[in-house]
Design an enzyme around this catalytic site. Structure first.
Site, PDB file in Angstrom:
ATOM      1  N   GLU A  64     -23.199 -51.032  29.471  1.00  0.00           N
ATOM      2  CA  GLU A  64     -24.302 -50.318  29.777  1.00  0.00           C
ATOM      3  C   GLU A  64     -25.006 -50.894  31.286  1.00  0.00           C
ATOM      4  O   GLU A  64     -25.219 -50.300  32.054  1.00  0.00           O
ATOM      5  CB  GLU A  64     -25.421 -50.123  28.972  1.00  0.00           C
ATOM      6  CG  GLU A  64     -24.969 -49.181  27.866  1.00  0.00           C
ATOM      7  CD  GLU A  64     -24.087 -50.021  26.790  1.00  0.00           C
ATOM      8  OE1 GLU A  64     -23.855 -51.221  26.837  1.00  0.00           O
ATOM      9  OE2 GLU A  64     -23.385 -49.420  25.957  1.00  0.00           O
ATOM     10  N   HIS A  80     -29.141 -45.461  16.313  1.00  0.00           N
ATOM     11  CA  HIS A  80     -28.829 -43.960  16.820  1.00  0.00           C
ATOM     12  C   HIS A  80     -29.747 -43.169  16.737  1.00  0.00           C
ATOM     13  O   HIS A  80     -29.613 -41.987  16.789  1.00  0.00           O
ATOM     14  CB  HIS A  80     -27.621 -43.635  16.089  1.00  0.00           C
ATOM     15  CG  HIS A  80     -26.257 -44.465  16.123  1.00  0.00           C
ATOM     16  ND1 HIS A  80     -26.281 -45.519  15.136  1.00  0.00           N
ATOM     17  CD2 HIS A  80     -25.349 -44.571  16.908  1.00  0.00           C
ATOM     18  CE1 HIS A  80     -25.311 -46.063  15.088  1.00  0.00           C
ATOM     19  NE2 HIS A  80     -24.468 -45.604  16.422  1.00  0.00           N
TER      20      HIS A  80
END
Lengths: 337, 421
Positions: free
Chosen positions: A60, A129
Site C-alpha cells: 500500500e 475488513h
C-alpha cells in the site's frame, strides 16, 4: 436511464474517466485482469488496455508513493487500496507527502490522486475488513475525504474527485455496494433495483465535493450522517416518530458547514451518527462545530451515536453496529431534554 | 511421549552455545585512530564495465566491485573513464567549489543566528555535480538534503537559496518549509522533505508516468544508506523492478546516519549495491568522491533506462565529512580526524589534482576561482541579509493560509480572518 448498483456506478465513473482523460490510470491489488475483489474495475483492463488498469504488488505504501510520483509528473492516478483497513502502511505517504506537497513546494508540485478504498462494516469482515478510518484522514490538513451513500452520488462524486487537483481519499461503503442497508440485518437483503438513486446516467456528470444533500426534510431535529449510516438514519428516524431532518454530508472534507448550520438553526436539535468508534471520531468535530455556531438555537445537547470504543468485533457485529434502534433512542432522548 | 525430550536431544541441547545478541559497532570511536578496515576498495580498472545491454544475471559481481576512474595520484584509467571535455571538468569543479563555499558561509550564518538550521554536503559534492551536469534538463531528480551541488551545477540563483534559508520576505517557498528543503522544478529538483526516504518511490512513479506517456525523460532518486532500512526503499525497488521503470536509484552511502555508522543499516553484512540482487536489478558500487566515476556510472545507468532496460541501483560510496546538521557534533561519536583518513579522499582535491595533471589547471587558477566563488556567495548572502534574516523579515502571514488546497476551503478563510489578516 440505466439502473446501476454502486459497483456498476463506480465502474461507470472509472470507465468515463479512462475514456475522456488519457492521463488517468488505475492500479492496485487485483484490480487488473481480475477486476478487483469487489469487481469495481471489472472489464476496464480489457476495454482500455494493460497500462490503464493494472495489478500492483501487495504494497500500500508503494502504491500510494508511486501514485504521488505519477501525479507530480502530470497524470491523474486512481489507485485502489483493497480495504480501508489496509491503508495504514500508506499513511506516511498520504500525510507527509500527498497532503503536503503543494504547500511545501509553493505550488511547484502537487498530487492530484484519488485513492479509492472500500470501508465500513456490516459484512462480518471482522477487525480487518470493517473499519471506518475517515476521522484520521479528516484530521490531516491537505487531504479531502469523500464518502457516497448511493450509486448516483458514487459516480458523480468519484468523477469530481478524479478531476480535483488535490489528493482525495474516496471511501466506498462496501455494505452498500449491492443494495441499500438500513441496519435491520435480520431482514432480507435489498438490491438497488427500483431505488431512484440507482438511476445513473451512462455518461459524465459530477456531484460537487463539499455539498451536502438533504435526504429527508424535518422540523424537530437534525441528523448528520454519511455512507451506510444515511440509510440507517432514515430507518431510525422512522422508528423514532420524530420529524427529523436528515443530512447526508457526502464529503467530510470539504465539509458543507453551511448546510449543517442552517438545518440545526431550524430544528434546534442535532444527533450525529457514524459507524466509526465514538471517541475522537468525526462526530466530535461535527458536535463542536454545531455548538460553536448554533449554541443559542440548541434546545438540547448534541448527541453522538457511533460504534463502541472497541476494535470491530466479529461475533458481536450487530452489538457494535450503531443500528436504527440506537438512533431512534437518541432522537427520543434529544426530544425529552 | 513425543513432547518429552529424548536423552539424545537433551545432549544436543547441552552442547549448543548460548545465543548471543549481536550489536554492530564501528571500528573506531572518539579517541581511537580512524580506521576503515572493513572498506572494500579495489583499484581503478579492477571493476569491469559490461555493455549497457548486458543481462542483469551476467552482472552480479558488480555490487561487490567499485567503479573508479581516478587513482590516488589523480590519474584517470580503466574502462569506466568517461574522457570528459575540459569544459565539463571545469563546470564540475566549479559546481563543487561553489557548493563548498556556500556551505561554509551559510553554516557560519547559522552560528550568527541568521537562520534556524543548515546542513552541509561537504565531501559529497561530486555526486550532485556530476549527475546534474550529465542528465537532461527534462529529467527529474528526487533529492536528499545533501545534494546542493545539483542546483549549483545548474546555476540556480544563490540569492533564492539564501532567501529560503533566511525564511525572509523573498523566500521562494514563502516561509513554509525548513531551511535547505528546497523545491526547484525548473531545475529538475523535486520538493524536499524532512522525512527521509518518503520520496524514493515518487521517483519510480514519475518514471513510470514518463514511460506511460511514451516520453523521453527519466528520473533519478537519492536515499541515504541509513534510510535503506525504511520500507520506502524496498517498495521503490519492488515497483522499479516489476514495471521496469526508467529510473536511477542512488544510495549515498556516506557512512553515517546522524551518529549511527553504516553497520546499523547492515553494511557489515553486505554492500548496499548488493541489495539490487534480490530485485533482479543491476547494482553498481561507485566511488562517490570521484567525479569521473559518478559521471560514468550515471551515464551507464541512464543509457539502460533510456533503452527500456529498466532501473539501476547505484551505491555512491562516500563520506560525510561534516556533522549531520547544525544540531550535531560528530566528535561525540567518531574520531575527530576521521574525515582526513577517508581512503577515497576529498572529491574537490581529487578532481583538481586530475585537472592539474592533465595540464588544464593550476594552483593559481584554482585559488582565483575559489576567491571568485566566495565573492559570489558573499554578495548573495549580503543581498539576502538586506531583505532580512530569520525573524527580521518574513513573507506575508497570508502565505501561511495559501496552498493547503488549490482553492482555499472555508476553514482557512475563516481562520485567516480570525487572525486578523
Amino acid at each position: 436511464m440505466p439502473t446501476m448498483n454502486m459497483i456498476q456506478a463506480l465502474n461507470s465513473a472509472l470507465d468515463v474517466m479512462l475514456t475522456e482523460d488519457p492521463n488517468t490510470l488505475i492500479f492496485g491489488e487485483d484490480v487488473g485482469y481480475f477486476g478487483g475483489v469487489f469487481r469495481v474495475t471489472d472489464g476496464l483492463q480489457k476495454k482500455h488496455g494493460l497500462t490503464r488498469c493494472f495489478d500492483a504488488p501487495i504494497s500500500e505504501g508503494g502504491i500510494v508513493a508511486t501514485a504521488i510520483g505519477m501525479g507530480a509528473f502530470g497524470l491523474r492516478p486512481i489507485p485502489e487500496i483493497q480495504f480501508a483497513d489496509y491503508i495504514l502502511p500508506a499513511f506516511d505517504q498520504l500525510v507527509s507527502e500527498a497532503a503536503r506537497l503543494r504547500y511545501r513546494s509553493n505550488g511547484e508540485f502537487w498530487a492530484p490522486i484519488t485513492v479509492r478504498s472500500p470501508y465500513g462494516g456490516g459484512i462480518f469482515g471482522g477487525q480487518t475488513h470493517s473499519q471506518s478510518p475517515e476521522a484520521i484522514f479528516a484530521h490531516i490538513t491537505g487531504l479531502k475525504t469523500v464518502i457516497p451513500s448511493n450509486p448516483y452520488d458514487a459516480k458523480g462524486l468519484l468523477i469530481a474527485s478524479i478531476e480535483d487537483d488535490d489528493p482525495v481519499i474516496f471511501l466506498e461503503p462496501k455494505r452498500l455496494y449491492n443494495g441499500p442497508f438500513d441496519g435491520r440485518h435480520e431482514q432480507a437483503l435489498k438490491t438497488w433495483a427500483g431505488d431512484p438513486m440507482a438511476e445513473v446516467p451512462a455518461g459524465r456528470y459530477t456531484v460537487p465535493l463539499g455539498k451536502a444533500a438533504i435526504v429527508r426534510e424535518g422540523t424537530e431535529a437534525t441528523v448528520l450522517a454519511y455512507g451506510t449510516m444515511v440509510h440507517v438514519a432514515l430507518a431510525g428516524i422512522e422508528d423514532s416518530g420524530v420529524d427529523a431532518e436528515l443530512i447526508d454530508l457526502r464529503s467530510i472534507v470539504p465539509l458543507d458547514v453551511d448546510a449543517i448550520v442552517a438545518s440545526v438553526k431550524k430544528t434546534g436539535r442535532c444527533v450525529i451518527l457514524h459507524e466509526a468508534s465514538r471517541f475522537g471520531g468525526f462526530g466530535g468535530e461535527l458536535s463542536a462545530l454545531v455548538q460553536e455556531r448554533c449554541f443559542y438555537h440548541l434546545k438540547s445537547a448534541v448527541q453522538r451515536v457511533a460504534g463502541w470504543d472497541t476494535p470491530y468485533p466479529h461475533a458481536f457485529e450487530w452489538d457494535y453496529f450503531p443500528g436504527p434502534a440506537r438512533l431512534a433512542a437518541a432522537l427520543k432522548r434529544t426530544m425529552e431534554d | 511421549m513425543g513432547h518429552y525430550p529424548s536423552s539424545t536431544s537433551v545432549e544436543i541441547m547441552q552442547n549448543r552455545p548460548s545465543l548471543r545478541l549481536h550489536i554492530p559497532e564501528p571500528v573506531a570511536r572518539p579517541g581511537d585512530a580512524p580506521a576503515f578496515d572493513r572498506s572494500l576498495i579495489p583499484e581503478p580498472g579492477d571493476t569491469r564495465r559490461p555493455e549497457t545491454t548486458s543481462a542483469e544475471a551476467d552482472m552480479r559481481d558488480l555490487p561487490f566491485g567499485l567503479v573508479r576512474v581516478l587513482d590516488d595520484s589523480g590519474e584517470a584509467s580503466g574502462p569506466w573513464n568517461p574522457k570528459l571535455p575540459t569544459e565539463t571538468l571545469l563546470a564540475g569543479l566549479r559546481a563543487m567549489l561553489l557548493t563548498r563555499a556556500f556551505d561554509e558561509r551559510l553554516f557560519r550564518a547559522h552560528r550568527q543566528g541568521k537562520t534556524s538550521f543548515y546542513m552541509k554536503s561537504t565531501g559529497e559534492e561530486a555526486i550532485g555535480a556530476a549527475q546534474s551536469l550529465f542528465l537532461d534538463r527534462d529529467d527529474m531528480c528526487f533529492p536528499t538534503y545533501r545534494v546542493l551541488s545539483w542546483l549549483m551545477a545548474r546555476n540556480y540563483p544563490l540569492i533564492d537559496l539564501c532567501n529560503q534559508i533566511f525564511s525572509n520576505e523573498k523566500d521562494p517557498l514563502k516561509g513554509r518549509q525548513l531551511p535547505i528543503l528546497y523545491s526547484a522544478r525548473d531545475y529538475g529538483f523535486y520538493s524536499l522533505s524532512g522525512n527521509v526516504g518518503s520520496r524514493f518511490g515518487h521517483a519510480v512513479g514519475w518514471a513510470m508516468a514518463s514511460a506511460f506517456k511514451g516520453g523521453q525523460s527519466i528520473a533519478l532518486a537519492y536515499i541515504g544508506e541509513g534510510t535503506t532500512a525504511e520500507g520506502d526503499f524496498h517498495e521503490a525497488l519492488t515497483f522499479a523492478s516489476v514495471y521496469r521503470a526508467p529510473v536511477i536509484l542512488c544510495v549515498t552511502n556516506n557512512q553515517w546516519a546522524i551518529s549511527s555508522f553504516s553497520g546499523i543499516a547492515g553494511a557489515d553484512e553486505t554492500t548496499f549495491a548488493a541489495k539490487a540482487l534480490a530485485y533482479g536489478l543491476p547494482g553498481l558500487r561507485v566511488d562517490g568522491n570521484d567525479f569521473l566515476a559518478v559521471w560514468a556510472a550515471t551515464e551507464w545507468a541512464a543509457e539502460r533506462a533510456r533503452m527500456n532496460l529498466g532501473a539501476t541501483l547505484i551505491e555512491l560510496y562516500t563520506y560525510r565529512a561534516s556533522g549531520h546538521s547544525t544540531s550535531d557534533d560528530p566528535t561525540k561519536y567518531r574520531p575527530a580526524d576521521e574525515a582526513e583518513a577517508w581512503p577515497l579522499g576529498d572529491p574537490v582535491e581529487r578532481l583538481k589534482t586530475h585537472m592539474i595533471g592533465l595540464g588544464l589547471w593550476d594552483e593559481d587558477r584554482h585559488a582565483a576561482l575559489q576567491a571568485e566563488l566566495d565573492a559570489e556567495v558573499r554578495a548573495a548572502v549580503k543581498e539576502a541579509e538586506a531583505v532580512g534574516t530569520l525573524g527580521k523579515s518574513k513573507p506575508s502571514v497570508k502565505e501561511m493560509f495559501e496552498g493547503v488546497f488549490k482553492d482555499p476551503d472555508w476553514r482557512v478563510v475563516e481562520q485567516r480572518r480570525e487572525l486578523g489578516i
